[in-house]
Design an enzyme around this catalytic site. Structure first.
Site, PDB file in Angstrom:
ATOM      1  N   THR A  28      55.148  64.313  30.108  1.00 53.63           N
ATOM      2  CA  THR A  28      53.751  64.633  29.774  1.00 53.63           C
ATOM      3  C   THR A  28      53.721  65.394  28.451  1.00 53.63           C
ATOM      4  O   THR A  28      54.635  66.165  28.155  1.00 53.63           O
ATOM      5  CB  THR A  28      53.151  65.518  30.886  1.00 53.63           C
ATOM      6  OG1 THR A  28      53.174  64.776  32.109  1.00 53.63           O
ATOM      7  CG2 THR A  28      51.708  65.926  30.588  1.00 53.63           C
ATOM      8  N   GLU A 103      57.398  67.012  36.719  1.00 47.14           N
ATOM      9  CA  GLU A 103      58.444  66.811  35.702  1.00 47.14           C
ATOM     10  C   GLU A 103      59.816  67.164  36.273  1.00 47.14           C
ATOM     11  O   GLU A 103      60.791  66.432  36.084  1.00 47.14           O
ATOM     12  CB  GLU A 103      58.130  67.661  34.464  1.00 47.14           C
ATOM     13  CG  GLU A 103      56.895  67.165  33.716  1.00 47.14           C
ATOM     14  CD  GLU A 103      56.455  68.051  32.570  1.00 47.14           C
ATOM     15  OE1 GLU A 103      55.653  67.573  31.749  1.00 47.14           O
ATOM     16  OE2 GLU A 103      56.882  69.222  32.483  1.00 47.14           O
TER      17      GLU A 103
HETATM   18  C1  5RP Z   1      54.115  69.489  29.914  1.00 45.71           C
HETATM   19  C2  5RP Z   1      55.375  69.793  29.202  1.00 45.71           C
HETATM   20  C3  5RP Z   1      55.525  69.229  27.829  1.00 45.71           C
HETATM   21  O1  5RP Z   1      56.730  68.540  27.764  1.00 45.71           O
HETATM   22  C4  5RP Z   1      55.561  70.370  26.854  1.00 45.71           C
HETATM   23  O2  5RP Z   1      54.392  71.156  27.018  1.00 45.71           O
HETATM   24  C5  5RP Z   1      55.668  69.872  25.408  1.00 45.71           C
HETATM   25  O3  5RP Z   1      54.477  69.277  25.027  1.00 45.71           O
HETATM   26  P1  5RP Z   1      54.246  68.675  23.571  1.00 45.71           P
HETATM   27  O4  5RP Z   1      55.082  67.453  23.472  1.00 45.71           O
HETATM   28  O5  5RP Z   1      52.771  68.414  23.537  1.00 45.71           O
HETATM   29  O6  5RP Z   1      54.640  69.727  22.570  1.00 45.71           O
HETATM   30  O7  5RP Z   1      56.252  70.444  29.686  1.00 45.71           O
HETATM   31  O8  5RP Z   1      54.060  70.119  31.167  1.00 45.71           O
END
Ligand code: 5RP
Length: 213
Positions: A28, A103
């Protein structure tokens, strides 16, 4: 190089790990968004995906990529996801997007976890980015008190309900010298569903823009 370009490059590079006929675990976030866009080009050569969030499920479906139930498939050969912070030992903080529980389940289910980040996520020590903890709602204050005892400053993300119907506490000002020990300690506290420290299960590969480590 700006961060969006690095995210796109890492996402593109992750395609090399997608095997024919695979069922791909999909994380995500904004970096994964690039991965989903890229994966659309391979959709006829994979069986489908298992998604870590309603947000990613919606994007996958928009692209016509099948989304399968984890209970209906065996172990996954690949999981691709981003991170909020990554140290030199590939220990991660995740959950900025609130999807940490699903996740972590997919990390566990997959034999290969490929993490895709931009260079702003690389840190010497974890704790600069607040550590998300998903909690059962009735345990919010109890967990917050336990966090304070361990030197953290808990802040309730009060506008968020997770896909699992739970709440999130973000823990600020933790200087995390031993991520694995802290993850294991916190996992013992009743009411904590998932700790956003990914030290026990780490990525086999981290792609930072076009670089790999
Ligand atoms: C979501 C996550 C994402 O991997 C993390 O927040 C990184 O997000 P982005 O790719 O938008 O920087 O752990 O729960």
């Amino acid at each position: 190089m700006n961060h969006a370009n690095e995210k796109r490059q890492a996402a593109q590079a992750a395609l090399h790990y997608v095997e024919n006929d695979a069922i791909v675990g999909v994380g995500t976030g904004s970096t994964v968004r690039f991965f989903i866009d890229a994966l659309a080009g391979l959709k006829s050569s994979i069986q489908g995906t298992v998604s870590s969030s309603e947000q990613s499920t919606a994007l996958l479906k928009q692209h016509g990529i099948p989304v399968l139930d984890l209970n209906a498939v065996g172990p996954l050969s690949l999981y691709v996801d981003g991170a909020d912070a990554c140290d030199r030992n590939k220990c991660l903080v995740k959950g900025g997007g609130g999807a940490l529980t699903r996740e972590k389940i997919l990390v566990e289910a997959a034999s290969n976890f490929v993490c895709i980040i931009d260079s702003s996520k690389q840190v010497d020590i974890l704790g600069g980015f607040p550590v998300p903890i998903e909690v059962i709602p009735m345990a919010r204050s109890l967990v917050a008190r336990e966090v304070v005892k361990r030197g953290g400053q808990p802040v309730w993300r009060d506008d968020v309900v997770t896909d699992n119907g739970n709440w999130i506490i973000d823990v600020h000002n933790w200087r995390i010298n031993d991520p694995l020990a802290l993850e294991q300690q916190l996992n013992q506290i009743p009411g904590i569903v998932t700790v956003g420290l990914f030290a026990r299960c780490r990525p086999s590969v981290v792609l930072v823009g076009a670089q790999r480590f």
